[in-house]
Design an enzyme around this catalytic site. Structure first.
Site, PDB file in Angstrom:
ATOM      1  N   HIS A 123       0.846  -1.199   0.000  1.00  0.00           N
ATOM      2  CA  HIS A 123       0.000   0.000   0.000  1.00  0.00           C
ATOM      3  C   HIS A 123       0.878   1.244   0.000  1.00  0.00           C
ATOM      4  O   HIS A 123       1.971   1.238   0.580  1.00  0.00           O
ATOM      5  CB  HIS A 123      -0.904   0.010   1.230  1.00  0.00           C
ATOM      6  N   ALA A 168      15.876 -18.557   8.285  1.00  0.00           N
ATOM      7  CA  ALA A 168      14.657 -18.388   9.073  1.00  0.00           C
ATOM      8  C   ALA A 168      14.529 -16.960   9.610  1.00  0.00           C
ATOM      9  O   ALA A 168      15.510 -16.343  10.016  1.00  0.00           O
ATOM     10  CB  ALA A 168      14.649 -19.380  10.231  1.00  0.00           C
ATOM     11  N   ARG A 191      26.725 -15.351   1.671  1.00  0.00           N
ATOM     12  CA  ARG A 191      27.807 -16.060   0.977  1.00  0.00           C
ATOM     13  C   ARG A 191      27.237 -16.830  -0.197  1.00  0.00           C
ATOM     14  O   ARG A 191      26.010 -17.028  -0.305  1.00  0.00           O
ATOM     15  CB  ARG A 191      28.531 -17.021   1.917  1.00  0.00           C
TER      16      ARG A 191
END
Length: 213
Positions: A123, A168, A191
């Protein structure tokens, strides 16, 4: 510019309240798509894991295109479903959320950990636009052999190159090159993936020789 073209070219748009016959017809079509999507996501979650045929039938009805050997752990959440295209041998763990007002392309052999969110839609910053329901949609593309870690958020317009790993908890705001390990908030390349990674399961731990026996 028509509503359909605005939605498909990254322009700012609202999904309702148009006056031209063409836009009114398109409003009705996308409303039908969204409602069908909600019904199919609900049905998928209510179908027993043992009923593979029905689960696969639902995914074929839900998604724009589906390759071979797709498995998604329930629950799943899509905005449209029909705007998402998935290749072969894709696995999604619990609670995959895909805001696919725009196109989402997922390549072969992609793995999603739990609680991944892919959003094609954002938005404008100024509240005067949001007060009127304004938004924009940009495609998200995920290359083949990518692994997306748990609780990753992928934002509009992002492309993740093939073979890459997203750590994660990352928030992916920009493109990630192929053959790259990337993580962080915002997500950044850390990397390259190399031949050395054939030797190690994780840092300091060598691959056991009997892993595939």
């Amino acid at each position: 510019m028509s509503l359909e073209k605005q939605m498909k070219t990254g322009q700012v748009y609202v999904e309702f309240g148009h006056t031209s016959p063409e836009d009114i017809a398109y409003e009705q079509e996308i409303d039908r798509q969204r409602r069908q999507c909600k019904e199919l996501c609900f049905a998928y979650g209510q179908t027993p894991p043992s009923d593979m045929k029905r689960k696969n039938d639902i995914l074929r009805r839900l998604l724009g295109s589906v390759g071979k050997n797709l498995w998604m752990e329930a629950p799943i959440h899509f905005a449209y479903g029909c705007n998402t295209h998935i290749g072969d041998n894709v696995y999604a763990n619990f609670n995959l959320t895909v805001v696919d007002d725009g196109e989402v392309e997922i390549g072969d052999n992609v793995m999603f950990a739990p609680n991944v969110t892919i959003s094609t839609t954002g938005h404008p910053i100024h509240p005067s636009f949001r007060d009127k329901g304004a938004q924009f949609s940009l495609p998200v593309r995920i290359g083949a052999h990518v692994w997306i870690g748990a609780n990753v958020v992928i934002l509009p317009g992002v492309t993740i190159g093939e073979n890459s790993v997203i750590g994660a908890g990352s928030v992916v705001t920009h493109d990630v090159p192929a053959n790259t390990v990337a993580y962080g908030v915002p997500c950044r390349p850390v990397r390259s993936i190399t031949e050395e990674d054939l030797l190690y399961a994780r840092k300091g731990v060598r691959i056991n020789e009997d892993w595939d026996r």
